[in-house]
Design a protein around this motif. Structure first.
Motif, mmCIF file in Angstrom:
data_model
loop_
_atom_site.group_PDB
_atom_site.id
_atom_site.type_symbol
_atom_site.label_atom_id
_atom_site.label_comp_id
_atom_site.label_asym_id
_atom_site.label_seq_id
_atom_site.Cartn_x
_atom_site.Cartn_y
_atom_site.Cartn_z
ATOM 1 N N ALA A 343 0.952 -1.045 0.038
ATOM 2 C CA ALA A 343 -0.047 -0.007 0.060
ATOM 3 C C ALA A 343 0.829 1.250 -0.111
ATOM 4 C CB ALA A 343 -1.022 0.094 1.159
ATOM 5 N N PHE A 344 1.968 1.254 0.794
ATOM 6 C CA PHE A 344 2.890 2.005 0.711
ATOM 7 C C PHE A 344 3.480 2.585 -0.406
ATOM 8 C CE2 PHE A 344 7.229 3.868 1.297
ATOM 9 C CZ PHE A 344 6.916 5.382 1.887
ATOM 10 N N LEU A 345 3.946 1.662 -1.174
ATOM 11 C CA LEU A 345 4.452 1.945 -2.523
ATOM 12 C C LEU A 345 3.462 2.469 -3.619
ATOM 13 C CD1 LEU A 345 6.640 -1.428 -3.046
ATOM 14 C CD2 LEU A 345 7.521 0.940 -2.539
ATOM 15 N N LEU A 346 2.302 2.176 -3.406
ATOM 16 C CA LEU A 346 1.388 2.620 -4.362
ATOM 17 C C LEU A 346 0.856 4.103 -3.928
ATOM 18 C CD1 LEU A 346 -1.167 -0.315 -4.688
ATOM 19 C CD2 LEU A 346 0.272 0.626 -6.480
ATOM 20 N N VAL A 347 0.907 4.432 -2.671
ATOM 21 C CA VAL A 347 0.494 5.835 -2.278
ATOM 22 C C VAL A 347 1.772 6.568 -2.632
ATOM 23 C CG1 VAL A 347 0.096 7.054 -0.172
ATOM 24 C CG2 VAL A 347 -0.927 4.961 -0.333
ATOM 25 N N MET A 348 2.962 6.193 -2.481
ATOM 26 C CA MET A 348 4.102 6.869 -2.759
ATOM 27 C C MET A 348 3.918 7.213 -4.407
ATOM 28 S SD MET A 348 5.981 8.202 -0.444
ATOM 29 C CE MET A 348 7.280 8.711 -1.582
ATOM 30 N N LEU A 349 3.926 6.303 -4.975
ATOM 31 C CA LEU A 349 3.577 6.588 -6.656
ATOM 32 C C LEU A 349 2.693 7.601 -6.760
ATOM 33 C CD1 LEU A 349 3.898 2.960 -8.185
ATOM 34 C CD2 LEU A 349 5.882 4.814 -8.275
ATOM 35 N N SER A 350 1.454 7.362 -6.133
ATOM 36 C CA SER A 350 0.429 8.457 -6.328
ATOM 37 C C SER A 350 0.767 9.828 -5.939
ATOM 38 C CB SER A 350 -0.667 7.960 -5.551
ATOM 39 O OG SER A 350 -1.217 6.658 -5.809
ATOM 40 N N VAL A 351 1.635 10.170 -4.810
ATOM 41 C CA VAL A 351 1.941 11.569 -4.308
ATOM 42 C C VAL A 351 3.015 11.959 -5.583
ATOM 43 C CG1 VAL A 351 3.528 12.654 -2.623
ATOM 44 C CG2 VAL A 351 1.556 10.839 -1.933
ATOM 45 N N ILE A 352 3.971 11.106 -5.833
ATOM 46 C CA ILE A 352 4.775 11.642 -7.014
ATOM 47 C C ILE A 352 3.956 11.874 -8.092
ATOM 48 C CG2 ILE A 352 6.832 10.925 -8.625
ATOM 49 C CD1 ILE A 352 7.765 9.054 -6.207
ATOM 50 N N LEU A 353 3.034 11.317 -8.687
ATOM 51 C CA LEU A 353 2.339 11.541 -9.765
ATOM 52 C C LEU A 353 1.504 12.839 -9.519
ATOM 53 C CD1 LEU A 353 1.564 10.718 -12.764
ATOM 54 C CD2 LEU A 353 -0.307 9.423 -11.597
ATOM 55 N N ALA A 354 1.056 13.036 -8.490
ATOM 56 C CA ALA A 354 0.157 14.208 -8.279
ATOM 57 C C ALA A 354 0.960 15.557 -8.221
ATOM 58 C CB ALA A 354 -0.257 13.880 -6.565
ATOM 59 N N LEU A 355 2.319 15.247 -7.807
ATOM 60 C CA LEU A 355 3.207 16.590 -7.742
ATOM 61 C C LEU A 355 3.448 16.937 -9.221
ATOM 62 C CD1 LEU A 355 5.647 15.762 -4.813
ATOM 63 C CD2 LEU A 355 3.900 17.700 -4.793
ATOM 64 N N VAL A 356 3.761 15.783 -10.069
ATOM 65 C CA VAL A 356 3.804 16.161 -11.412
ATOM 66 C C VAL A 356 2.648 16.826 -12.150
ATOM 67 C CG1 VAL A 356 4.386 14.929 -13.494
ATOM 68 C CG2 VAL A 356 5.536 14.363 -11.615
ATOM 69 N N LEU A 357 1.401 16.311 -11.714
ATOM 70 C CA LEU A 357 0.262 16.734 -12.404
ATOM 71 C C LEU A 357 -0.123 18.104 -11.901
ATOM 72 C CD1 LEU A 357 -2.337 15.903 -13.867
ATOM 73 C CD2 LEU A 357 -3.236 14.940 -11.789
ATOM 74 N N THR A 358 0.312 18.586 -10.614
ATOM 75 C CA THR A 358 0.049 19.806 -9.952
ATOM 76 C C THR A 358 1.085 20.661 -10.850
ATOM 77 O OG1 THR A 358 -0.631 18.747 -7.791
ATOM 78 C CG2 THR A 358 -0.007 21.256 -8.099
ATOM 79 N N SER A 359 2.003 20.360 -11.226
ATOM 80 C CA SER A 359 3.014 21.246 -11.612
ATOM 81 C C SER A 359 2.585 21.838 -13.323
ATOM 82 C CB SER A 359 4.412 20.583 -11.793
ATOM 83 O OG SER A 359 4.602 19.417 -12.737
ATOM 84 N N PHE A 360 1.963 20.693 -13.933
ATOM 85 C CA PHE A 360 1.372 21.035 -15.146
ATOM 86 C C PHE A 360 0.057 21.782 -14.988
ATOM 87 C CE2 PHE A 360 4.276 17.295 -16.463
ATOM 88 C CZ PHE A 360 4.712 17.927 -17.643
ATOM 89 N N VAL A 361 -0.750 21.624 -14.136
ATOM 90 C CA VAL A 361 -2.211 22.383 -14.220
ATOM 91 C C VAL A 361 -2.373 23.401 -13.309
ATOM 92 C CG1 VAL A 361 -3.267 20.027 -14.668
ATOM 93 C CG2 VAL A 361 -3.102 21.107 -12.260
ATOM 94 N N LEU A 362 -1.369 23.630 -12.334
ATOM 95 C CA LEU A 362 -1.559 24.646 -11.482
ATOM 96 C C LEU A 362 -1.411 26.223 -12.272
ATOM 97 C CD1 LEU A 362 -1.574 25.480 -8.511
ATOM 98 C CD2 LEU A 362 0.801 25.817 -8.548
ATOM 99 N N THR A 363 -0.662 26.399 -13.051
ATOM 100 C CA THR A 363 -0.659 27.480 -13.679
ATOM 101 C C THR A 363 -1.886 27.863 -14.767
ATOM 102 O OG1 THR A 363 1.841 27.626 -13.983
ATOM 103 C CG2 THR A 363 0.325 29.160 -15.662
#
Length: 802
Positions: A343-363
């Motif tokens: 579960a931790f590995l999946l959550v960590m992957l999700s957090v990393i992907l969320a940071l990447v996604l945020t960097s693209f859509v925030l602006t």
């Protein structure tokens, strides 16, 4: 041992790519949405917290007497003499009045005094006292804060304004600027642009408060919402003591009969006071902040439910794995650690992907919402703590069930039978989670539909006057311009497409109202309520389409003093019929403007639909006229406006031509509501997407679990429709249950939101039906897709032996 845990975890994730992808993608979107909301709230809560003296800075508010059972809303405006009186009587306090105005014409002069450039300052022209810069911290690039506003003809510019006028702000010092084609000012200071998280970011041009050219009144009765007063309390003065001192000052100077109270508001509260407002025009209430927190929590909860739902569903297939591991010597602690690590590995992957996604859509999101939030904020500690808490929380939620339940299985029973399949606890848990998801999703959908319906009402509701095909153009307020009004009106009527023209100080509906008390019918004291004041000419009623219900309009004679009022004025004065008020006398400012009431118009909205109908006094005085209202016939409006601009440039060569459509100005009343509705639309879409994503994963798992059952049913004659109905029936009931729970929740919150508007639409039942059916159809489409895929597989493939 840990290496073996990681190896097993990666093998399991790779063996279930589809489910792992669904879990990671859904959780990443949920975390990204929460992160954006977190950044937005952090930005809103940071307004003006950079001032060193912030905890001791207060704004003075005016609070009226209100009505029985309904306290009056606070007003930011204070009487013009107040700052001077506070300086004289409260010498320990550091006080500064602040008066912000707009529609100021500016010209840059060369050394010979000739115009070089001309500009229009729509907002940001400010009068302050030198003490203002000892109260607030605005960095100075040039000039001395203590001396730059020492002379009445000095002006301070922000860096961007100086660069606009002079190209380089360093070249601005000592230059001359002419305002309103008559007042000369010397640039004596340059300050840095106020940051985006300041309610003073509109400041552009700053002149001394003592300069009398632009001050409009000197009595204690009248209030202008743009004239405010700020104080810096001494460190030894408590707010409670300061309130008492301010109350004593008010009793000393306020005229007899004035029931207004003066109270102090902390600087930290200004940005969240939507009643009194602020100069940035971006006040956001604490209720809205809390609703955003709630929204973020709901979105993250839906994403977590997806994660937990699919994790628990997959755990059913791992009963034999648990049995084998126990036979080979694994204990409960080791099994729990294995499931928690996955579960931790999946959550960590999700957090990393969320940071990447945020960097693209925030602006683009910030641009769309007019919110200058930087991605750099992600590196701040509060955001890091948020991500760590999310990671730990979701890991515990997702890994808890498999770790706790499956680790308890008896190894012999687990190897002989699929215990988990026979257990109803896991099934009931997944059903409950699906219901929870769709309760949130449907509540958001219904709430969004209700908010959009209310916004549509704001856009199309009658304001009591005709706001269509109506253009306003600012005019200079100098003595020369007054003599040109008749000529301008005649020339405008010669332009094809112009139907009517009126000179006035404001539209019937505006957020910049001037309230004033008055005496009625030869009374010795003012009436117990204030009235909105409109300076208008004799053509105002016909140009704006206001309807007379009694009497007549104002006369064209400039020397005659008379008034036109609205129906609300008649009601507030206790009269039964509009005719009863005609020829009654109104006295403004103790005899400064006295005349009879000659007409009554049908009620119109003098501000937004948030406010009730207010009493209005309309009177004529040319020096107060600041704009021309031009009604167009709707044919070739672009060509007509170009012809008007050509005329303006001839008549007012030193002034910048600008125009605005009245219906667009009214739409701007609801910018915050429009932004809120956009929030709801986006987040409702994300909520339904995440819910369906989880439903898709769950339906996929069910199809895989029941693949042999589907094969047997098809061999026995079941059709594709039968199979689809079999799969969809359970989900339909779950979504219906979710709707029954979601509907009253959505009604409660939307009804509470709508209470802030005096004029609003009733909540209709069809909106609930539409929201529920929409969610049901989307969910059925998601489940049916998997059901059809399972039903279309050759039954021979489904029934063949392993």
């Amino acid at each position: 041992m840990f290496r073996n845990y990681f190896k097993t975890a990666f093998r399991n994730l790779r063996a279930n790519k589809a489910y792992s992808t669904i879990m990671v993608a859904g959780l990443a979107v949920g975390i990204a949405v929460c992160l954006i909301i977190f950044l937005f709230i952090g930005y809103e809560e940071s307004f003006d917290n950079f001032h060193h003296n912030g905890p001791r800075i207060y704004r003075v508010l005016t609070v009226g007497p209100g009505t029985p059972g309904k306290p009056a809303d606070p007003l930011a405006g204070v009487p013009f003499p107040l700052p001077t009186a506070m300086e004289n009587d409260l010498k320990e306090w550091t006080t500064s009045g602040l008066y912000m105005q707009g529609n100021i014409q500016a010209m840059v002069l060369n050394k010979a005094g000739q115009p070089v450039k001309k500009f229009k300052v729509e907002t940001g022209f400010v009068q302050v006292e030198p003490s203002f810069f000892s109260i607030f911290d605005f960095p100075w690039l040039a000039g001395d804060p203590a001396k730059s506003l020492a002379a009445d003809d000095h002006i301070v510019l922000t860096r961007s304004t100086a660069e606009l006028y002079f190209g380089d702000w360093r070249q601005a010092m000592g230059q001359t600027i002419k305002l309103q084609d008559q007042y000369l000012f010397k640039v004596a200071g340059i300050i840095a642009d106020p940051p985006g998280n300041s309610d003073f970011q509109q400041m552009k041009m700053i002149i001394p408060y003592a300069a009398q050219h632009f001050e409009q009144n000197h009595d204690w009765w009248s209030l202008d919402s743009d004239h405010e007063c700020f104080v810096l309390l001494p460190s030894h003065v408590l707010p409670s003591t300061a309130d008492k001192q301010l109350a004593q000052l008010a009793r000393k100077y306020q005229p007899a009969g004035d029931k207004n109270k003066l109270v102090l508001e902390p600087l930290s509260d200004i940005h969240f006071n939507d009643k009194a407002g602020n100069y940035s025009g971006k006040a956001i209430t604490w209720d809205r902040i809390h609703s955003l927190w709630l929204l973020a929590g709901f979105i993250l909860l839906i994403a977590c439910v997806n994660f937990v739902n699919i994790s628990t569903a997959q755990a059913v297939n791992r009963a034999k794995e648990v049995g084998v591991r126990k036979v080979l010597g694994s204990n409960r602690g080791q099994l729990r650690a294995q499931f928690m690590l996955e579960a931790f590995l999946l959550v960590m992957l999700s957090v990393i992907l969320a940071l990447v996604l945020t960097s693209f859509v925030l602006t683009p999101v910030c641009r769309m919402l007019d919110m200058p939030v930087s991605y750099a904020l992600v590196r701040q500690w509060p955001v890091v703590y948020f991500l760590l808490a999310t990671t730990c929380g979701v890991t515990l939620l997702a890994g808890f069930y498999p770790a706790l339940v499956l680790s308890r299985f008896n190894p012999i029973s687990a190897l002989k039978t699929k215990l988990a399949e026979r257990s109803t606890s896991g099934v009931n848990l997944r059903r409950g989670l699906v219901v929870l998801q769709f309760v949130i999703a449907q509540a958001l959908i219904i709430g969004t539909l209700l908010v959009l319906r209310q916004m549509n009402y704001f856009t199309h509701a009658s304001m009591g006057f005709d706001r269509h095909a109506l253009v306003t153009v600012p005019i200079p307020q100098d003595s020369v311009s007054l003599t040109r009004m008749a000529y301008v009106r005649d020339q405008l009527f010669k332009i094809r497409g112009v139907e009517k023209v009126s000179f006035n100080d404001n539209d019937p509906a505006t957020m910049d109202n001037w309230w004033t008390p008055f005496k009625f019918d030869h009374a010795a004291e003012n009436v117990r309520f204030g009235s909105i004041q409109r300076w208008v000419d004799e053509n105002y009623l016909s140009t704006y389409g206001l309807t007379l219900v009694a009497g007549r309009s104002l006369t064209s004679n400039d020397s005659i003093h008379e008034f036109v009022v609205n129906e609300s004025m008649v009601k507030r004065l206790g009269l039964s019929h509009p005719q009863d008020i005609l020829n009654r006398q109104v006295d403004l400012w103790d005899g400064a403007y006295v005349g009879p009431i000659v007409g009554v118009v049908k009620d119109f909205h003098a501000s937004s639909l948030k406010d009730s109908m207010a009493p209005v006094l309309m009177l004529k005085w040319k020096p107060r006229f600041s704009e021309a209202a031009i009604r167009l016939n709707g044919n070739d409006m672009t060509g007509t406006i170009k012809a008007v601009e050509k005329l303006w440039n001839v008549v007012y060569p030193d002034f910048v031509f600008e125009y605005a459509f009245v219906d667009e100005k009214i739409a701007n009343f609801y910018k915050d509501e429009a932004r809120l509705s956009l929030f709801y639309r986006v987040f409702a879409s994300i909520a339904i997407f995440l819910s369906c994503l989880g439903l898709y994963g769950l339906a996929s798992f069910m199809a895989a679990q029941r693949i042999k059952e589907v094969g047997i049913r098809k061999v026995l004659g079941a059709s594709v429709a039968n199979i689809v109905f079999l799969f969809s029936r359970e989900f339909v009931w779950l979504i219906v249950i979710a709707f029954v729970i979601a509907a009253p929740i959505a009604w409660y919150f939307v009804d509470d939101w709508a209470q802030q508007y005096v004029f609003r639409l009733p909540i209709s039942g069809w909106v609930f039906v539409a929201g529920g059916l929409g969610a049901l159809l989307i969910a059925l489409g998601t489940v049916s897709f998997q059901a059809v895929r399972a039903a279309c597989v050759n039954p021979v493939e489904n029934l063949r032996s392993e």
